[in-house]
Each structure stands twice: as structure tokens, then as C-alpha cells.
Design a protein around this motif. Structure first.
Motif, short mmCIF file in Angstrom:
data_model
loop_
_atom_site.label_atom_id
_atom_site.label_comp_id
_atom_site.label_asym_id
_atom_site.label_seq_id
_atom_site.Cartn_x
_atom_site.Cartn_y
_atom_site.Cartn_z
N SER A 91 0.83 -1.20 0.00
CA SER A 91 0.00 0.00 0.00
C SER A 91 0.87 1.25 0.00
O SER A 91 0.50 2.28 -0.60
CB SER A 91 -0.92 0.00 1.22
OG SER A 91 -1.74 -1.15 1.18
N LYS A 144 -5.10 2.72 3.38
CA LYS A 144 -4.61 2.79 4.76
C LYS A 144 -3.25 2.08 4.82
O LYS A 144 -3.05 1.02 4.21
CB LYS A 144 -5.61 2.06 5.65
CG LYS A 144 -5.45 2.36 7.10
CD LYS A 144 -6.68 1.88 7.83
CE LYS A 144 -6.32 1.52 9.25
NZ LYS A 144 -7.42 0.86 9.94
N ASP A 150 -3.54 -2.98 -5.62
CA ASP A 150 -2.97 -3.38 -4.33
C ASP A 150 -4.00 -4.29 -3.67
O ASP A 150 -5.17 -3.94 -3.62
CB ASP A 150 -2.76 -2.09 -3.50
CG ASP A 150 -2.50 -2.36 -2.03
OD1 ASP A 150 -1.88 -3.38 -1.70
OD2 ASP A 150 -2.90 -1.50 -1.20
N THR A 171 -4.67 -3.76 4.79
CA THR A 171 -5.52 -3.67 3.60
C THR A 171 -6.50 -4.84 3.61
O THR A 171 -6.09 -5.99 3.75
CB THR A 171 -4.64 -3.73 2.33
OG1 THR A 171 -3.72 -2.65 2.39
CG2 THR A 171 -5.46 -3.63 1.07
MG MG Z 1 -1.75 -2.77 2.51
#
Ligand code: MG
Ligand code: GTP
Length: 354
Positions: free
Chosen positions: A173, A185, A213, A193
């Protein structure tokens, strides 16, 4: 909003309108005759891929989506008004299946793409249609056909050019946030995540790609450990995977080589096809070590893994190596596109004239 990537819906198209039974009755016109128009077509139900929706959460509770009912025909051979078609917005990347058989009906991969999921019923015949030499004043009419009614299964598989893969805390992320406008986040605990995030990575004028992601994977994910492996399906439509690994995992007992192998094993268990996809090794958090040490460590990891594919050493925090990585991804995607287009035109040239 909660992320949902599988749902079941019911779709019901509108019933066709009833045909009309009517006779012409006009002043000064000696012989009337049947003039009942047909009923209108029932409204169909369509799904339409819409940007800005990225989950099937709206379909969590099984709902029925209905097309409008066709209106009855009327005198003067007027066909009834058709029922209103219904367009249900779904995320781009939604696959649609017949619920009972699992047969694939369509894949909405582009914005605005539309798929018919329930066809409206035909309107019934008006009495004019029943006129014949032996029946000049027919009173029959068609009552209209029912619209299709079906359960459908929806599955979302996000559409991205490159996918990020790795253990929790590998820095997935952080990377997508560093190179795109996505703001997932980020935190130093595992499974920060919980659902896929997409980001557009610009690498120059009119050159960009989409990065996905996904939640982190751990050893045993295929048996349900952590969040499981179900999110891997969101990497299936990508062109290349970036396998991220922390060059200096905080736990003293851990080893990046073992971490990479664990993820590779889970990938294979999920799908042999996905495991065969081009995958590049991306060692992250190089800022945690002096340059020379980070580089030596990276080379050692590559050697021990006998990694034959491409590899990179980056830091998303200090933005070291991230540009080069994105450039390489862009070049790769563009080359692949050229190759595919060439293969396609070659295949087209070989095809005999119809
Ligand atoms: Mg993540
Ligand atoms: N020093 C340093 N820390 C980083 C770097 N990239 C990520 N981190 C830190 O590593 C931790 C985990 O980062 P995330 O980006 O949330 O990791 P993730 O792979 O998305 O993790 P999950 O969502 O849990 O799978 C955070 O505390 C980040 O600040 C980096 O390049 N350098």
C-alpha cells in the motif's frame, strides 16, 4: 463501504402487453373491421458497467430487478407502449453467469458496456392479426408473453495492468500511495488492507497504467490462514505481478528468501496460470540500510532464490527506485501490447477469406 466481489441477483423482464380487441366504428364508414393493436414489448433488464462503483456491496441482499410491463394495444391498430428497460449499474470488471448452470453470459470490462440479462416478453397480438377470410370479426387477442425471470451470479474481478503481491507489511500500500493518487490505509500491523485498491500510475504524457494493491497473503492462506487467497483473483487480469518483499523484516527469525517462497507456493496453489504470469521481485524498504549494504543484501536474496526474472530494489518512503520500476512496468506493458497486436494481425491475415 464494505467490499463485496460476489453476489447473486434476480432479474425479471416485463410482461408483454395484451393485444387489443377493438372494431372500427365510424360515422359514414359502412363496414368496420377489427382494429385492435398489439401489446407493447415488455421492458428488458440490462447490466451496465459504470465507473466509480468498485464493489458489489449494493447487491449483498438478494434483490429482484424488474423491467417495466408492456402496455396493452389499443384501437386504431395502435401498438401498446413498450415497458421501460432497466439498466442496472455494476462495477467495471463484473462477470455475469447464469446462476444454475454457471454458464458465462458476459464480462463487462469497459465503461458503458451493456449486457442483456433478461429479455422482455413479446406483446400479444391485437385482434386485427386474427382477421381471415372466414373470420372477419375476430374477438381473439394475444395476452402477451411473460418476460424472462432468472437468477444471475455476479463476480467482480478488478481490471488492472499490474498487481502487487506479498506478505502483510511488505509495503504494497505504501508503494501504490507513493506512485499513484490512491490513498489506502498504511500501518505497521498485518492485514491493514482488507480489499483491493486501484491506482493510476502516470509515467509521462499519455502514458499510464493501473496498479492493484490487494490484501497481504501469508503461508497457509490457501487453507484459509489470514484473509485466505480469495483476493488473488483480482490479480488474474493483470499483465505483470510485482512480488514485494521486505528486505529487512523486523522479526529477527524471518528471512526474505523464505517469505518469497511461501508466497510463490500459495500462488501456485491458487492457480497455475496465475503463477505463470510474469512476476518481478521487488525488494522494499531499502532506506532501512545503507546503500551498499542494501544492494549486497538484495543480490544475495536474488542469488539464493535463483531468481531468473527481473528484480528491483526500492524504497517507497524515500521514493528511491520507484520511478525506474514504474518506467519498466510501462515499457513492459507497451511491448506486450505491440506483440499482441502483431500476433492478432498475423492471425487475421492467416484466416481464410470468409
Ligand atoms: Mg496494505
Ligand atoms: N522504512 C520504510 N518503511 C516502509 C516502506 N514501505 C512501507 N513501510 C512501512 O511498512 C509498514 C507496512 O506498510 P504497508 O504499505 O501498510 O504494507 P502492506 O504490504 O500494504 O501491508 P498489508 O496491507 O497489511 O498487507 C508501514 O509501517 C509502512 O510505513 C519503505 O519503503 N521504507
Amino acid at each position: 463501504m464494505k467490499f463485496v466481489d460476489e453476489a447473486r441477483i434476480k432479474v425479471q423482464a416485463g410482461h408483454g402487453g395484451r393485444g387489443s380487441t377493438s372494431f372500427r366504428r365510424e360515422k359514414f364508414v359502412p363496414f368496420g373491421g377489427p382494429d385492435g393493436g398489439d401489446g407493447g414489448l415488455g421492458g428488458s433488464v440490462y447490466l451496465r458497467a459504470a465507473a466509480g462503483i468498485n464493489t458489489l456491496a449494493d447487491f449483498r441482499i438478494e434483490r429482484t430487478f424488474k423491467g417495466g410491463v408492456g402496455e396493452p394495444g389499443s384501437a386504431n391498430n395502435c401498438t401498446g407502449r413498450g415497458g421501460e428497460d432497466l439498466y442496472v449499474p455494476v462495477p467495471i470488471g463484473t462477470l455475469v453467469r447464469e446462476a444454475e448452470t454457471g454458464e458465462l453470459l458476459g464480462d463487462l470490462t469497459r465503461e458503458g458496456e451493456v449486457l442483456l440479462v433478461a429479455r422482455g416478453g413479446k406483446g400479444g397480438w391485437g385482434n386485427t392479426r386474427f382477421k381471415s377470410s372466414t373470420n372477419r370479426a375476430p374477438r381473439q387477442y394475444g395476452s402477451g408473453r411473460p418476460g424472462e425471470k432468472r437468477p444471475r451470479e455476479l463476480e467482480l474481478k478488478v481490471i488492472a495492468d499490474v498487481g502487487l503481491l506479498g506478505l502483510p507489511n511488505a509495503g504494497k500500500s505504501t508503494l501504490i500511495a507513493a506512485v499513484s493518487a490512491a490513498r489506502p490505509k498504511i500501518a505497521d500491523y498485518p492485514f491493514t488492507t482488507l480489499y483491493p485498491n486501484l491506482g493510476v500510475v502516470d509515467v509521462g504524457e499519455h502514458r499510464s497504467f493501473v496498479m492493484a494493491d490487494i490484501p497481504g497473503l501469508i503461508e497457509g492462506a490457501s487453507e484459509g490462514a489470514g484473509l485466505g487467497i480469495r483476493f488473488l483473483k483480482h490479480l488474474q487480469r493483470t499483465g505483470v505481478l510485482l512480488h514485494l518483499v521486505d528486505i529487512l523484516p523486523p522479526d529477527p527469525g524471518s528471512d526474505p528468501v523464505k517469505d518469497v517462497r511461501a508466497i510463490t507456493a500459495e500462488l501456485k496453489k491458487f492457480s497455475a496460470d496465475l503463477a505463470r504470469k510474469p512476476r518481478w521481485l521487488v525488494m522494499t524498504k531499502r532506506d532501512l540500510l545503507p546503500d551498499a549494504e542494501a544492494e549486497a543484501r538484495a543480490k544475495e536474496i536474488v542469488r539464493r532464490l535463483r531468481w531468473r526474472g527481473r528484480w528491483f530494489l526500492i524504497s517507497a518512503v524515500s521514493q528511491t527506485g520507484t520511478r525506474a520500476l514504474c518506467q519498466a512496468v510501462m515499457d513492459f506493458l507497451e511491448e506486450r501490447k505491440v506483440e499482441r497486436d502483431a500476433a492478432r494481425s498475423e492471425a487475421a491475415a492467416e484466416r481464410p477469406e470468409a
